[in-house]
Write a protein that holds these residues in place. Structure first.
Motif, PDB file in Angstrom:
ATOM      1  N   UNK A 225       0.772  -1.066   0.165  1.00 40.45           N
ATOM      2  CA  UNK A 225      -0.043   0.083  -0.124  1.00 40.45           C
ATOM      3  C   UNK A 225       0.791   1.281   0.022  1.00 40.45           C
ATOM      4  N   UNK A 226       0.360   2.285  -0.515  1.00 41.63           N
ATOM      5  CA  UNK A 226       1.214   3.549  -0.621  1.00 41.63           C
ATOM      6  C   UNK A 226       1.024   4.507   0.126  1.00 41.63           C
ATOM      7  N   UNK A 227       2.188   5.246   0.174  1.00 43.64           N
ATOM      8  CA  UNK A 227       1.818   6.284   1.560  1.00 43.64           C
ATOM      9  C   UNK A 227       1.301   7.697   0.843  1.00 43.64           C
TER      10      UNK A 227
ATOM     11  N   UNK B 225      -1.995  -2.098  -6.907  1.00 39.43           N
ATOM     12  CA  UNK B 225      -1.940  -3.170  -5.931  1.00 39.43           C
ATOM     13  C   UNK B 225      -2.678  -4.315  -6.123  1.00 39.43           C
ATOM     14  N   UNK B 226      -2.046  -5.352  -6.866  1.00 37.96           N
ATOM     15  CA  UNK B 226      -2.885  -6.436  -7.150  1.00 37.96           C
ATOM     16  C   UNK B 226      -1.729  -7.438  -8.066  1.00 37.96           C
TER      17      UNK B 226
ATOM     18  N   UNK C 248       6.661  -7.489  -8.944  1.00 35.18           N
ATOM     19  CA  UNK C 248       6.374  -8.916  -9.362  1.00 35.18           C
ATOM     20  C   UNK C 248       7.616  -9.812  -9.449  1.00 35.18           C
ATOM     21  N   UNK C 249       7.688 -10.876  -9.330  1.00 34.57           N
ATOM     22  CA  UNK C 249       8.750 -12.035  -9.231  1.00 34.57           C
ATOM     23  C   UNK C 249       8.451 -13.015 -10.294  1.00 34.57           C
ATOM     24  N   UNK C 250       9.198 -13.256 -11.388  1.00 37.21           N
ATOM     25  CA  UNK C 250       9.000 -14.294 -12.196  1.00 37.21           C
ATOM     26  C   UNK C 250      10.292 -15.068 -12.342  1.00 37.21           C
ATOM     27  N   UNK C 251      10.204 -16.478 -12.128  1.00 33.94           N
ATOM     28  CA  UNK C 251      11.178 -17.311 -12.451  1.00 33.94           C
ATOM     29  C   UNK C 251      11.227 -17.536 -13.920  1.00 33.94           C
ATOM     30  N   UNK C 252      12.488 -17.288 -14.468  1.00 32.46           N
ATOM     31  CA  UNK C 252      12.955 -17.155 -15.954  1.00 32.46           C
ATOM     32  C   UNK C 252      13.475 -18.221 -16.353  1.00 32.46           C
TER      33      UNK C 252
ATOM     34  N   UNK D 149      -4.356  -9.760 -13.227  1.00 31.11           N
ATOM     35  CA  UNK D 149      -5.825  -9.151 -12.924  1.00 31.11           C
ATOM     36  C   UNK D 149      -5.748  -8.107 -12.365  1.00 31.11           C
ATOM     37  N   UNK D 150      -4.999  -7.051 -13.390  1.00 36.92           N
ATOM     38  CA  UNK D 150      -4.898  -5.622 -12.761  1.00 36.92           C
ATOM     39  C   UNK D 150      -6.344  -5.125 -12.721  1.00 36.92           C
ATOM     40  N   UNK D 151      -7.355  -5.276 -13.256  1.00 39.24           N
ATOM     41  CA  UNK D 151      -8.601  -4.847 -13.030  1.00 39.24           C
ATOM     42  C   UNK D 151      -9.357  -5.469 -11.994  1.00 39.24           C
ATOM     43  N   UNK D 152      -8.695  -6.593 -11.284  1.00 39.81           N
ATOM     44  CA  UNK D 152      -9.284  -7.187 -10.004  1.00 39.81           C
ATOM     45  C   UNK D 152      -8.424  -6.767  -8.851  1.00 39.81           C
ATOM     46  N   UNK D 153      -7.618  -5.586  -9.220  1.00 44.42           N
ATOM     47  CA  UNK D 153      -6.662  -5.372  -8.038  1.00 44.42           C
ATOM     48  C   UNK D 153      -7.215  -4.665  -6.755  1.00 44.42           C
ATOM     49  N   UNK D 154      -6.730  -4.800  -5.643  1.00 47.00           N
ATOM     50  CA  UNK D 154      -7.047  -4.322  -4.442  1.00 47.00           C
ATOM     51  C   UNK D 154      -7.408  -2.664  -4.516  1.00 47.00           C
ATOM     52  N   UNK D 155      -8.460  -2.217  -3.719  1.00 44.44           N
ATOM     53  CA  UNK D 155      -8.607  -1.038  -3.633  1.00 44.44           C
ATOM     54  C   UNK D 155      -7.765  -0.182  -2.917  1.00 44.44           C
TER      55      UNK D 155
END
Length: 234
Positions: free
Chosen positions: A27-29, A65-66, A83-87, A70-76
């Protein structure tokens, strides 16, 4: 399935590889400006261990935040994600037929954590993401970590978080891999073994997944295929 066999290719649908992704969410300040690059404002490749011969993790910074899928379903509320992706995954999945009906959805098994090494790499990636998230440069932006949450800190808890929240980075490759061995599907000219007049020109021909986003490699495959079809090569 009762479908006539045109060519016996045991490698058809095997060797499925993808980049699994998991997130550290804050969450952002203060208000986070809207992104200009499809939410992914920055990305970088890193090694999970110093001795590796190349990067095996990608960090991507998102103005939401999310979960990335599912960017559209991100937290309010205001926030951001690392994000962390195994490459360079070891796990391999499959794509199989589910029916004789042409329009039937296939049976997809990505088997993301079939190899325990991928789980260990993802946990290490989450720890690295947290180090970045706690950097002094982000002090004015950071309120607190919402996922997985500061209490989710030991290996067992982080492994459970990965299993419950891991998703696709949408880079599937490998199920029609190029080669000349018994499990190869296409030759070096992208022609399907045993079937005349048929080529495959997409990410499925990659024998192994690149340690990067796959779009540039897929474009290169498509351009090479176009040259072949125009008669510039076989």
């Amino acid at each position: 399935m009762g479908i006539a066999v045109a060519a016996d290719l045991p490698g058809v649908g095997a060797n499925l590889q993808d980049h699994p992704i998991c997130n550290v969410v804050y969450s952002a300040a203060r208000p986070v400006p809207a992104g200009s690059d499809n939410h992914g404002e920055a990305a970088g490749l890193v090694r999970s261990q110093p001795g590796l011969d190349g990067p095996d993790l990608q960090m991507v910074f998102v103005d939401s935040r999310g979960h990335i899928p599912g960017i559209a379903a991100s937290e309010p509320g205001e926030g951001y994600t690392i994000g962390v992706a195994v490459m360079r995954p070891y796990s391999r999945g499959t794509v199989r037929l589910s029916s004789t009906r042409p329009g039937a959805l296939p049976r997809l098994d990505p088997n993301y954590l079939g190899d325990e090494r991928d789980l260990a790499t993802m946990v290490q990636g989450l720890r690295l993401a947290r180090e970045i998230g706690q950097a002094r440069a982000l002090d004015d932006w950071r309120a607190h970590e919402t996922k997985p949450g500061v209490r989710t800190d030991d290996d067992a808890a982080l492994q459970a978080y990965v299993r419950s929240s891991l998703a696709s980075y949408f880079h599937p490759v490998g199920t029609c891999r190029i080669g000349e061995d018994a499990l190869a599907v296409v030759d070096r000219h992208l022609r399907v073994h045993g079937i005349s007049g048929l080529r495959v020109a997409d990410g499925s021909v990659m024998p192994s997944i690149p340690s990067a986003n796959t779009n540039a490699t897929v474009c290169a495959i498509a351009e090479r295929a176009a040259d072949m079809l125009r008669g510039r090569s076989c």
